[in-house]
Design a protein around this motif. Structure first.
Motif, short mmCIF file in Angstrom:
data_model
loop_
_atom_site.label_atom_id
_atom_site.label_comp_id
_atom_site.label_asym_id
_atom_site.label_seq_id
_atom_site.Cartn_x
_atom_site.Cartn_y
_atom_site.Cartn_z
N ALA A 29 57.18 30.52 37.85
CA ALA A 29 56.34 30.86 36.51
C ALA A 29 56.89 30.32 35.44
N ALA A 30 58.18 30.50 35.23
CA ALA A 30 59.02 29.98 34.01
C ALA A 30 58.63 28.58 33.97
N THR A 31 58.80 27.61 34.89
CA THR A 31 58.47 26.41 34.92
C THR A 31 57.02 26.01 34.52
N CYS A 32 55.96 26.88 35.22
CA CYS A 32 54.58 26.55 34.55
C CYS A 32 54.66 26.74 33.21
N ARG A 33 55.03 28.00 32.74
CA ARG A 33 54.89 28.14 31.23
C ARG A 33 55.51 27.17 30.41
N LEU A 34 56.63 26.81 30.81
CA LEU A 34 57.49 25.50 29.82
C LEU A 34 56.79 24.03 30.10
N ALA A 35 56.12 24.27 31.24
CA ALA A 35 55.51 22.84 31.14
C ALA A 35 54.25 22.90 30.26
N HIS A 36 53.51 23.93 30.36
CA HIS A 36 52.36 23.92 29.69
C HIS A 36 52.68 23.82 28.18
N SER A 48 49.87 34.98 47.87
CA SER A 48 48.97 36.06 48.24
C SER A 48 48.92 36.81 46.94
N ASN A 49 49.66 36.72 45.91
CA ASN A 49 49.54 37.72 44.58
C ASN A 49 48.52 37.17 43.62
N ALA A 50 47.36 37.27 43.60
CA ALA A 50 46.39 36.85 42.93
C ALA A 50 46.78 37.35 41.50
N ASP A 51 47.01 38.55 41.31
CA ASP A 51 47.00 39.12 40.00
C ASP A 51 48.21 38.56 39.26
N ALA A 52 49.46 38.07 39.97
CA ALA A 52 50.69 37.59 39.25
C ALA A 52 50.21 36.23 39.03
N ALA A 53 49.26 35.42 39.84
CA ALA A 53 48.88 34.05 39.16
C ALA A 53 48.05 34.18 38.26
N ALA A 54 47.34 34.94 38.23
CA ALA A 54 46.42 35.18 36.93
C ALA A 54 47.18 35.44 35.80
N THR A 55 48.07 36.11 35.75
CA THR A 55 49.08 36.37 34.71
C THR A 55 49.58 35.19 33.96
N ALA A 58 46.85 32.88 32.60
CA ALA A 58 46.93 33.56 31.25
C ALA A 58 47.99 32.96 30.22
N ASP A 59 49.18 33.26 30.53
CA ASP A 59 50.43 32.83 29.68
C ASP A 59 50.34 31.35 29.56
N CYS A 60 49.57 30.48 30.12
CA CYS A 60 49.15 29.24 29.83
C CYS A 60 48.09 28.92 29.10
N ASP A 61 47.72 29.88 28.36
CA ASP A 61 46.62 29.88 27.47
C ASP A 61 45.26 29.45 28.29
N GLY A 62 45.18 29.93 29.67
CA GLY A 62 43.97 29.70 30.47
C GLY A 62 43.97 28.28 30.73
N ALA A 63 44.57 27.38 30.34
CA ALA A 63 44.53 26.06 30.72
C ALA A 63 45.49 25.43 31.86
#
Length: 258
Positions: A29-36, A48-55, A58-63
Motif C-alpha cells: 500500500a505504501a508503494t502504491c501511494r508513493l508511486a501515485h 480478499s479485503n476489498a475495503d482495504a483496497a478501496a482505501t 482513495a489515497d491515490c485520489d481515485g486514480a
C-alpha cells in the motif's frame, strides 16, 4: 475490478505504469501511494479485503485500479497485467510484493501443507508474475523493457529460527530468482532487483501471532528502531527509477543495519 478514477485528471505527468501485487496493505500500500505521488499510473492486486483496497484507491485520489487476484493462479496474474494495459498501457514496472506467513512455531512442528502454501504464494506467485512481466516487457518478445522489483526479507539471511523458517526459505528463493533472472534478461531491457526489508511496522506480524514483534526485536537493530513501510517504498521506487539505471541482479537491504 475497481474501475474508479480511470477518467480522473491529475497534475502529474505519467512516469509509467506500475503493477504492485498485494497492494492493499503494508509495504504494498505504501508503494502504491508513493508511486501515485511520483506520477505512476497504479494498478495493484488484492486477495480478499476489498475495503482495504478501496482505501488505497482513495489515497491515490481515485486514480488507481484495484484488481482482485490470487497470484498463485496464472489466469489471475495475466488478468492483472491485462487490466493495467487496458487502462493505462503496458506495465513498465512490476513490484512483486504479495506474500504470507503463518504463526510462529518451531521447525519440527510445521506441516507439509503449511510449507506448500507459503511457497505457493511467496515463490510460485512471484515467479508467475515475473514471468508474465518478462513476456510483456522483454525486447526479445517485442516489448519496450521495464523493471521488476521483488520484495524479499532480511529473514532470507537471518533464517527466522523458532518463528517461521518456511517464510525465510521462501525469501531466500526470491533472492536467488532475482539474481538469476536479473542476469538472464539484462540485455533485454529489463532490470531485476529486490529489497530485503528488516523489521517493519506492518500488520503481517499479527499473522505470525505477535502484533508487537517489531518493538520486541527493535533493540537488536543497529539503528535501535523498527522501520516504516514508507521507507521500504522509497527504496522500491528508487530501484524502479532511472536513478538506478546501472543496477540489476542486486538485492538491497532496508533493515536498519541488521
Amino acid at each position: 475490478m475497481d474501475q474508479r478514477g480511470l477518467n480522473e485528471v491529475t497534475d502529474l505527468q505519467p512516469t509509467g505504469v506500475i503493477v504492485v501485487t498485494g497492494g492493499s496493505r503494508g509495504i504494498g500500500a505504501a508503494t502504491c501511494r508513493l508511486a501515485h505521488a511520483t506520477g505512476y499510473q497504479v494498478v495493484f492486486s488484492y486477495n480478499s479485503n476489498a475495503d482495504a483496497a478501496a482505501t488505497v484507491v482513495a489515497d491515490c485520489d481515485g486514480a488507481a485500479i484495484a484488481v482482485q487476484a490470487d497470484v498463485r493462479h496464472e489466469a489471475d496474474a495475466a488478468n492483472l497485467f491485462d487490466a493495467a494495459e487496458e487502462a493505462f498501457g503496458p506495465a513498465t514496472v512490476l513490484v512483486n510484493n504479495a506474500g504470507i506467513l503463518h504463526e510462529q512455531v518451531r521447525f519440527d512442528e510445521m506441516s507439509v501443507d503449511r510449507w506448500r502454501e507459503v511457497f505457493d504464494v511467496n515463490v510460485i506467485g512471484s515467479f508467475i508474475c515475473a514471468r508474465e512481466a518478462v513476456r510483456r516487457m522483454s525486447t526479445r518478445h517485442g516489448g519496450a523493457g521495464g523493471v521488476i522489483v521483488n520484495v524479499s526479507s532480511a529473514a532470507s539471511y537471518l533464517g527466522s529460527p523458532g518463528e517461521y523458517i518456511d517464510y525465510a526459505a521462501t525469501k531466500a528463493a526470491i533472492d536467488t530468482m532475482t539474481l538469476g533472472l536479473g542476469k538472464e534478461v539484462a540485455t533485454e531491457g529489463i532490470r531485476v532487483n529486490a529489497v530485503r526489508p528488516g523489521v517493519i511496522y506492518t500488520d503481517i506480524h499479527a499473522s505470525g501471532g505477535e502484533p508487537g514483534r517489531v518493538d520486541r526485536v527493535a533493540g537488536g537493530v543497529p539503528m535501535k528502531r523498527g522501520g516504516q513501510a514508507e521507507e521500504v517504498a522509497d527504496a522500491i521506487l528508487w530501484l524502479a527509477s532511472d536513478a538506478s539505471s546501472y543496477i540489476t541482479a542486486t538485492t538491497l537491504n532496508v533493515s536498519g543495519g541488521r
